[in-house]
Design a protein around this motif. Sequence first.
Motif, PDB file in Angstrom:
ATOM      1  N   SER A 174       0.813  -1.220   0.000  1.00  0.00           N
ATOM      2  CA  SER A 174       0.000   0.000   0.000  1.00  0.00           C
ATOM      3  C   SER A 174       0.846   1.270   0.000  1.00  0.00           C
ATOM      4  N   THR A 175       2.067   1.186   0.494  1.00  0.00           N
ATOM      5  CA  THR A 175       2.933   2.368   0.572  1.00  0.00           C
ATOM      6  C   THR A 175       3.998   2.407  -0.520  1.00  0.00           C
ATOM      7  N   SER A 176       3.944   1.511  -1.476  1.00  0.00           N
ATOM      8  CA  SER A 176       5.021   1.398  -2.464  1.00  0.00           C
ATOM      9  C   SER A 176       4.904   2.451  -3.555  1.00  0.00           C
ATOM     10  N   SER A 177       6.034   2.752  -4.153  1.00  0.00           N
ATOM     11  CA  SER A 177       6.102   3.583  -5.349  1.00  0.00           C
ATOM     12  C   SER A 177       6.643   2.694  -6.458  1.00  0.00           C
ATOM     13  N   THR A 178       5.792   2.329  -7.396  1.00  0.00           N
ATOM     14  CA  THR A 178       6.187   1.324  -8.374  1.00  0.00           C
ATOM     15  C   THR A 178       5.335   1.446  -9.629  1.00  0.00           C
ATOM     16  N   SER A 179       5.688   0.645 -10.635  1.00  0.00           N
ATOM     17  CA  SER A 179       4.919   0.553 -11.881  1.00  0.00           C
ATOM     18  C   SER A 179       4.743  -0.924 -12.210  1.00  0.00           C
ATOM     19  N   ILE A 180       3.509  -1.325 -12.438  1.00  0.00           N
ATOM     20  CA  ILE A 180       3.197  -2.736 -12.618  1.00  0.00           C
ATOM     21  C   ILE A 180       2.296  -2.914 -13.832  1.00  0.00           C
ATOM     22  N   VAL A 181       2.624  -3.888 -14.674  1.00  0.00           N
ATOM     23  CA  VAL A 181       1.791  -4.241 -15.824  1.00  0.00           C
ATOM     24  C   VAL A 181       0.876  -5.396 -15.433  1.00  0.00           C
ATOM     25  N   TYR A 182      -0.395  -5.264 -15.790  1.00  0.00           N
ATOM     26  CA  TYR A 182      -1.379  -6.316 -15.538  1.00  0.00           C
ATOM     27  C   TYR A 182      -1.921  -6.808 -16.869  1.00  0.00           C
ATOM     28  N   THR A 183      -1.777  -8.108 -17.099  1.00  0.00           N
ATOM     29  CA  THR A 183      -2.219  -8.733 -18.337  1.00  0.00           C
ATOM     30  C   THR A 183      -3.409  -9.650 -18.051  1.00  0.00           C
ATOM     31  N   PRO A 184      -4.076 -10.171 -19.078  1.00  0.00           N
ATOM     32  CA  PRO A 184      -5.208 -11.074 -18.842  1.00  0.00           C
ATOM     33  C   PRO A 184      -4.858 -12.301 -18.013  1.00  0.00           C
ATOM     34  N   ASP A 185      -3.564 -12.647 -17.902  1.00  0.00           N
ATOM     35  CA  ASP A 185      -3.188 -13.778 -17.049  1.00  0.00           C
ATOM     36  C   ASP A 185      -3.411 -13.467 -15.571  1.00  0.00           C
ATOM     37  N   ARG A 186      -3.620 -12.192 -15.240  1.00  0.00           N
ATOM     38  CA  ARG A 186      -3.948 -11.819 -13.872  1.00  0.00           C
ATOM     39  C   ARG A 186      -5.422 -12.093 -13.563  1.00  0.00           C
ATOM     40  N   GLY A 187      -6.232 -12.080 -14.595  1.00  0.00           N
ATOM     41  CA  GLY A 187      -7.675 -12.242 -14.419  1.00  0.00           C
ATOM     42  C   GLY A 187      -8.411 -11.119 -15.114  1.00  0.00           C
ATOM     43  N   LYS A 188      -9.628 -10.845 -14.678  1.00  0.00           N
ATOM     44  CA  LYS A 188     -10.441  -9.824 -15.329  1.00  0.00           C
ATOM     45  C   LYS A 188     -10.106  -8.416 -14.858  1.00  0.00           C
ATOM     46  N   THR A 189      -9.558  -8.293 -13.641  1.00  0.00           N
ATOM     47  CA  THR A 189      -9.251  -6.976 -13.094  1.00  0.00           C
ATOM     48  C   THR A 189      -7.875  -6.979 -12.441  1.00  0.00           C
ATOM     49  N   THR A 190      -7.393  -5.783 -12.083  1.00  0.00           N
ATOM     50  CA  THR A 190      -6.084  -5.672 -11.434  1.00  0.00           C
ATOM     51  C   THR A 190      -6.090  -6.294 -10.045  1.00  0.00           C
ATOM     52  N   GLY A 191      -7.255  -6.356  -9.402  1.00  0.00           N
ATOM     53  CA  GLY A 191      -7.358  -7.034  -8.114  1.00  0.00           C
ATOM     54  C   GLY A 191      -7.142  -6.146  -6.905  1.00  0.00           C
ATOM     55  N   PHE A 192      -6.963  -4.840  -7.108  1.00  0.00           N
ATOM     56  CA  PHE A 192      -6.783  -3.935  -5.976  1.00  0.00           C
ATOM     57  C   PHE A 192      -7.146  -2.515  -6.418  1.00  0.00           C
ATOM     58  N   GLN A 193      -7.248  -1.612  -5.471  1.00  0.00           N
ATOM     59  CA  GLN A 193      -7.512  -0.209  -5.748  1.00  0.00           C
ATOM     60  C   GLN A 193      -6.325   0.626  -5.314  1.00  0.00           C
ATOM     61  N   GLY A 194      -6.049   1.683  -6.072  1.00  0.00           N
ATOM     62  CA  GLY A 194      -4.953   2.573  -5.734  1.00  0.00           C
ATOM     63  C   GLY A 194      -4.060   2.849  -6.921  1.00  0.00           C
ATOM     64  N   GLY A 195      -3.456   4.022  -6.949  1.00  0.00           N
ATOM     65  CA  GLY A 195      -2.579   4.393  -8.043  1.00  0.00           C
ATOM     66  C   GLY A 195      -3.350   4.906  -9.247  1.00  0.00           C
ATOM     67  N   ILE A 196      -2.613   5.174 -10.293  1.00  0.00           N
ATOM     68  CA  ILE A 196      -3.185   5.627 -11.561  1.00  0.00           C
ATOM     69  C   ILE A 196      -3.080   4.494 -12.569  1.00  0.00           C
ATOM     70  N   ALA A 197      -4.199   4.163 -13.206  1.00  0.00           N
ATOM     71  CA  ALA A 197      -4.240   3.051 -14.157  1.00  0.00           C
ATOM     72  C   ALA A 197      -4.307   3.583 -15.584  1.00  0.00           C
ATOM     73  N   VAL A 198      -3.427   3.041 -16.426  1.00  0.00           N
ATOM     74  CA  VAL A 198      -3.427   3.357 -17.857  1.00  0.00           C
ATOM     75  C   VAL A 198      -3.826   2.094 -18.602  1.00  0.00           C
ATOM     76  N   THR A 199      -4.906   2.166 -19.363  1.00  0.00           N
ATOM     77  CA  THR A 199      -5.373   1.014 -20.129  1.00  0.00           C
ATOM     78  C   THR A 199      -4.864   1.111 -21.561  1.00  0.00           C
ATOM     79  N   VAL A 200      -4.212   0.046 -22.026  1.00  0.00           N
ATOM     80  CA  VAL A 200      -3.660  -0.015 -23.382  1.00  0.00           C
ATOM     81  C   VAL A 200      -4.338  -1.159 -24.122  1.00  0.00           C
ATOM     82  N   ARG A 201      -4.914  -0.845 -25.273  1.00  0.00           N
ATOM     83  CA  ARG A 201      -5.546  -1.862 -26.118  1.00  0.00           C
ATOM     84  C   ARG A 201      -4.983  -1.759 -27.525  1.00  0.00           C
ATOM     85  N   ASN A 202      -4.540  -2.890 -28.044  1.00  0.00           N
ATOM     86  CA  ASN A 202      -3.967  -2.928 -29.393  1.00  0.00           C
ATOM     87  C   ASN A 202      -2.910  -1.846 -29.590  1.00  0.00           C
ATOM     88  N   GLY A 203      -2.097  -1.641 -28.549  1.00  0.00           N
ATOM     89  CA  GLY A 203      -0.972  -0.733 -28.656  1.00  0.00           C
ATOM     90  C   GLY A 203      -1.298   0.736 -28.521  1.00  0.00           C
TER      91      GLY A 203
END
Length: 370
Positions: A174-203
């Motif tokens: 919860s206190t981290s400063s990081t950047s994480i990529v979430y792909t469909p292998d994670r499931g349907k959602t990122t699984g948590f709330q927090g941070g800024i999310a950028v959605t990329v589709r077909n590049g």
Amino acid sequence: MTKGSTSSSWTVRLPMMLLTAALLIGITAVPSKEPAQAAGSGIRYAKVNVQAAGRSFAVQTVRIPKGTATAVGLADRQVGHTSSLSSIASAYGAKAAIDGAFFEAYGGPPDPYGTLISGGRLLHIGRYGTTIGFTANGTAMMDTLRMEVTGQVTPQSGRSSGWYAVWFNRTPASTSSTSIVYTPDRGKTTGFQGGIAVTVRNGKVTAKGSNTNTTIPTDGYVIVFTGTMKSSADRFVKGATVSMNKTYTDINGKPIDWSNVVTAVGAGPRLVKDGSIALNAAAEGFQDPKILTASGARSGIAIMADGSVMIATVPGATMKQWAAVMQKLGAKQAMNLDGGASSGMYVNGKVVTSPGRTLSNTLVFGGNRS
């Protein structure tokens, strides 16, 4: 009676010539009623007693021919879940399976720690230990793989900027400063709330906003920036083009060619290199006494001289003893996998080493690639 057997009462024995050689080097075949071989698979199970490091070890082994299909078996086919070894193996139609990368099993999200690649897709990034990889034709390799994920974001008008991912498919503190990529292998959602999310589709960037358990698109990914790295999201504007690149080096920063690897599991430490014991857990980043000095249940994997693979478990050994056992078993290259209560092995429809917990990930052989 196991499918593929021809008799309801039989024992597993090494071929006579192999048995003679085994006796000469301190390996004794032990009769067993476990499944020995599935028809047409070439996968062979054996229980052996190995004399190494001044004592005897009861080791369960499975030999897997070169070219056998491989995959990372995930619980529920998602990163960050847990399930039983048998259910994971069954879901992938595996002929053999063994526990894979270490994972959080003590109260936090059950995310893996090591690098995981399956179907050519990066599932998770690890930054320590040793990794085994397999190309599409079944060639196995082993190295201190270190991966970096970087990219460029280019707005419709303006200059390109760089970006990088610290992690893949992992729940941040919860206190981290990081950047994480979430792909469909994670499931349907990122699984948590927090941070800024950028959605990329077909590049291309299609959305940006606060991460409220953001939906992961099937044709793209989500990048979440947290803490002081939130400002990195500023360069991602809707309509911008996003690229992603992966680089592969060893622990010393030397480039290694793993671009053709379709399956990989990172754990460690390395046990055997080119037929000689090569154990230096601390240098690979391990600090836990369970790895450095303690004895415990172990799982491991070896590349043999003919290119085949051997997976193995032992109920109790220090890492030094485990390295000596693997060398005595004829490993050309060998590494440790997750162990302790995670140590588990499955072959031809039967669990032959039962884990003491549900598992996050496994390495599966035969059956369905993923």
